[in-house]
Every structure is written in C-alpha cells, then in structure tokens.
Design an enzyme around this catalytic site. Structure first.
Site, PDB file in Angstrom:
ATOM      1  N   ASN A 165      81.135  36.395  45.109  1.00 56.39           N
ATOM      2  CA  ASN A 165      79.848  36.296  45.567  1.00 56.39           C
ATOM      3  C   ASN A 165      78.938  36.342  44.432  1.00 56.39           C
ATOM      4  OD1 ASN A 165      77.500  36.285  46.834  1.00 56.39           O
ATOM      5  ND2 ASN A 165      77.759  38.143  47.866  1.00 56.39           N
ATOM      6  N   LYS A 192      75.962  35.906  44.004  1.00 52.54           N
ATOM      7  CA  LYS A 192      74.384  36.099  44.634  1.00 52.54           C
ATOM      8  C   LYS A 192      73.461  35.502  43.718  1.00 52.54           C
ATOM      9  CE  LYS A 192      76.487  40.615  45.951  1.00 52.54           C
ATOM     10  NZ  LYS A 192      75.987  42.094  45.907  1.00 52.54           N
ATOM     11  N   HIS A 227      75.770  38.204  55.098  1.00 51.50           N
ATOM     12  CA  HIS A 227      75.951  39.308  54.187  1.00 51.50           C
ATOM     13  C   HIS A 227      74.840  40.302  54.373  1.00 51.50           C
ATOM     14  CE1 HIS A 227      75.678  40.981  50.146  1.00 51.50           C
ATOM     15  NE2 HIS A 227      77.044  40.926  50.100  1.00 51.50           N
ATOM     16  N   GLU A 271      72.869  41.926  52.435  1.00 50.81           N
ATOM     17  CA  GLU A 271      71.529  41.504  51.739  1.00 50.81           C
ATOM     18  C   GLU A 271      70.697  40.724  52.338  1.00 50.81           C
ATOM     19  OE1 GLU A 271      73.252  40.552  47.737  1.00 50.81           O
ATOM     20  OE2 GLU A 271      73.855  42.738  47.674  1.00 50.81           O
ATOM     21  N   GLU A 285      82.228  44.840  54.587  1.00 47.03           N
ATOM     22  CA  GLU A 285      81.677  45.434  53.321  1.00 47.03           C
ATOM     23  C   GLU A 285      80.751  46.413  53.794  1.00 47.03           C
ATOM     24  OE1 GLU A 285      81.359  42.030  50.146  1.00 47.03           O
ATOM     25  OE2 GLU A 285      79.628  41.691  51.633  1.00 47.03           O
ATOM     26  N   GLY A 308      77.753  47.030  45.348  1.00 50.27           N
ATOM     27  CA  GLY A 308      76.998  47.183  44.202  1.00 50.27           C
ATOM     28  C   GLY A 308      76.702  48.619  43.752  1.00 50.27           C
ATOM     29  N   SER A 368      82.190  46.682  45.713  1.00 47.70           N
ATOM     30  CA  SER A 368      82.819  47.470  44.331  1.00 47.70           C
ATOM     31  C   SER A 368      84.373  47.380  44.173  1.00 47.70           C
ATOM     32  CB  SER A 368      82.220  48.820  44.393  1.00 47.70           C
ATOM     33  OG  SER A 368      80.966  48.788  44.344  1.00 47.70           O
TER      34      SER A 368
END
Ligand code: PGA
Length: 258
Positions: free
Chosen positions: A13, A15, A99, A101, A171, A177, A217
């Site tokens: 991913n 991003k 996701h 985010e 996730e 991150g 991560s």
C-alpha cells in the site's frame, strides 16, 4: 498461511508516495529481486494516476498493480473520484477498501465500505477490505466486537460464492506506520476470530477459502514470523513496500513448501 485452502497474498500500500518516475525506478529495482517460482500473489496498490506507468514497468512479471480506493457509483458528478469500471478497463484487479486512513480523513464509514465492496464485486474487482481497532478500543477490551461489526457490515449482502473474491486485511490502527507491530499471537488471534465469524455467517468451506492479511508495520524482519501463523495469509504493507529490497524479502518470507 495455508495455501491448500487459500491464496497467500503480499500486497503493498504505497499511500500518497512515489511519482511516476519513482514508480519506474522502483519497478526496475524490484524486477531484479523478485523471487523465482513464488506462488504467492503479488500486489502493489498505488495512486491511480500511476497505474498505467506501473503496468508497463512491471510487464512480464507477476506483479498486479492495484489502487487504494474508489467510488461506489458507476459514474456521475463526483469530482475527483474513480469509478470501478475505470479500474477494470485498465486491467486493475485489486482495490483497497476502507483503509483506516480513508475512514479517519475522508469520512469512509461502514456503510460506504459495504457499498464499495458491493460495487467492486459487481464490477469484477477484488476488494481488500480493511478492518482494525484503535489503541483505545483495544484497551477497552472491545476488539473482537468491533472487528465483528466491521466485517459483518462490510459483507452485508455478500453471498458465500462472492466471498471467494473478497480479501480481508486486519490492520490494528495503533500498528500502522508506528513501527509497533502486533505480536504474531495478537495478529493470529484477530485473524482467527475473523475466520470464525465467517464460518458462522457462511460455512466452514467458504471461511477457509478467504485470504486474511495482516497489516501494520509488517517489515522484512518480522514478516516470516507473522506469516507462519495459520490464519495470516499474507500482508498489507505500507512503509516497507516502498523499498524494493524490503518488499522482496517479505515476498520471499511468504514462500511455502509444497
Ligand atoms: P505500515 O502501513 O506497513 O506502514 O504500517 C500499513 C497500511 O497502512 O496498510
């Protein structure tokens, strides 16, 4: 992993990273490092703008170029959005849906996630549906209830037959991150819980055919341990997927003996 029943999938991913030129440079590097004879499905989800460039750059390899979001409507007045058919027309197969985010910054809700999953399935795309708890939710002890709610909402109206074309990514938000990976036991527990849920909603056969990925991560160092867990069928990888050598190491870690 258990490739007798389901696919192992290693998905990047990216991003909002990499220009078209950087995408070409990445592809040239990764090509040299792609493990031979690997059965895992390789996916790189990236900004839609660079899909065509990436497809050309990866031509002749097993790398699938995917995207990071899309709209659920077929077309219309939705400035800036991507319609599902625009993706399939380019040969895109995978799309990340929901996701954290997108949920956090772009008002993605469990309802819109469900509409997008439906739209993906109706258009022939494979949705990689993201679910996961925040640190506060984990500490309150509601992780499994939250995952159940997210998974059930995302799959509302999805048949057992269609479930075969759905990928789920667990996730935990606190691991994304942050460099703080879930332990392999925590990740296994969540993925196993999601599979148990699918068994209940559908049946054992349908549930064991679904690839459930871990994300948060995952990197070149911890991938092998996470992927060794029986209900973790791959990874959704952010930071480490931007570095060819690290992504290649994770790919190698997904190799399974026959
Ligand atoms: P990370 O991102 O690997 O950088 O934690 C994972 C993701 O957001 O999918």
């Amino acid at each position: 992993m258990n490739r007798h029943y389901r696919k192992t999938i290693i998905a990047g991913n990216w991003k909002m990273n990499k220009t078209a030129s950087e995408t070409v440079a990445f592809a040239a590097e990764l090509r040299k490092l792609l493990p031979e004879g690997l059965k895992s499905e390789i996916v790189l989800c990236m900004p839609a703008l660079n899909v065509t460039t990436a497809q050309k750059a990866f031509k002749g390899t097993k790398v699938n170029v995917g995207v990071e979001t899309m709209h659920y409507q077929a077309k219309g007045a939705f400035t800036g959005e991507l319609a599902p058919a625009m993706l399939t027309d380019l040969g895109v197969k995978y799309v990340i849906i929901g996701h954290s985010e997108r949920r956090q910054y772009y008002n993605e809700t469990d309802q819109s996630v469900n509409r997008k999953v439906r739209a993906a399935l109706d258009t022939g795309l494979i949705p990689i549906v993201c679910v996961g708890e925040s640190l506060a939710q984990r500490e309150m002890g509601v992780t499994s209830e939250l995952l159940a709610y997210q998974v059930m909402s995302a799959l509302s109206g999805v048949s057992a037959r269609e479930l075969r074309r759905v990928v789920i990514a667990y996730e935990p938000i606190w691991a994304i991150g942050t460099g703080k990976t879930a332990t392999s036991e925590q990740a296994q527990e969540a993925c196993e819980g999601i599979r148990a849920l699918l068994r209940k909603k559908y049946d054992a056969r349908a549930a064991r055919a679904v690839s459930i990925l871990y994300g948060g991560s995952m990197n070149a160092k911890n991938a092998a341990e996470l992927l060794a867990m029986p209900d973790i069928d791959g990874g959704l990888i952010g930071g480490a997927s931007l570095i060819p050598a690290d992504f290649a190491t994770i790919l190698e870690a997904s190799r399974q003996e026959a």
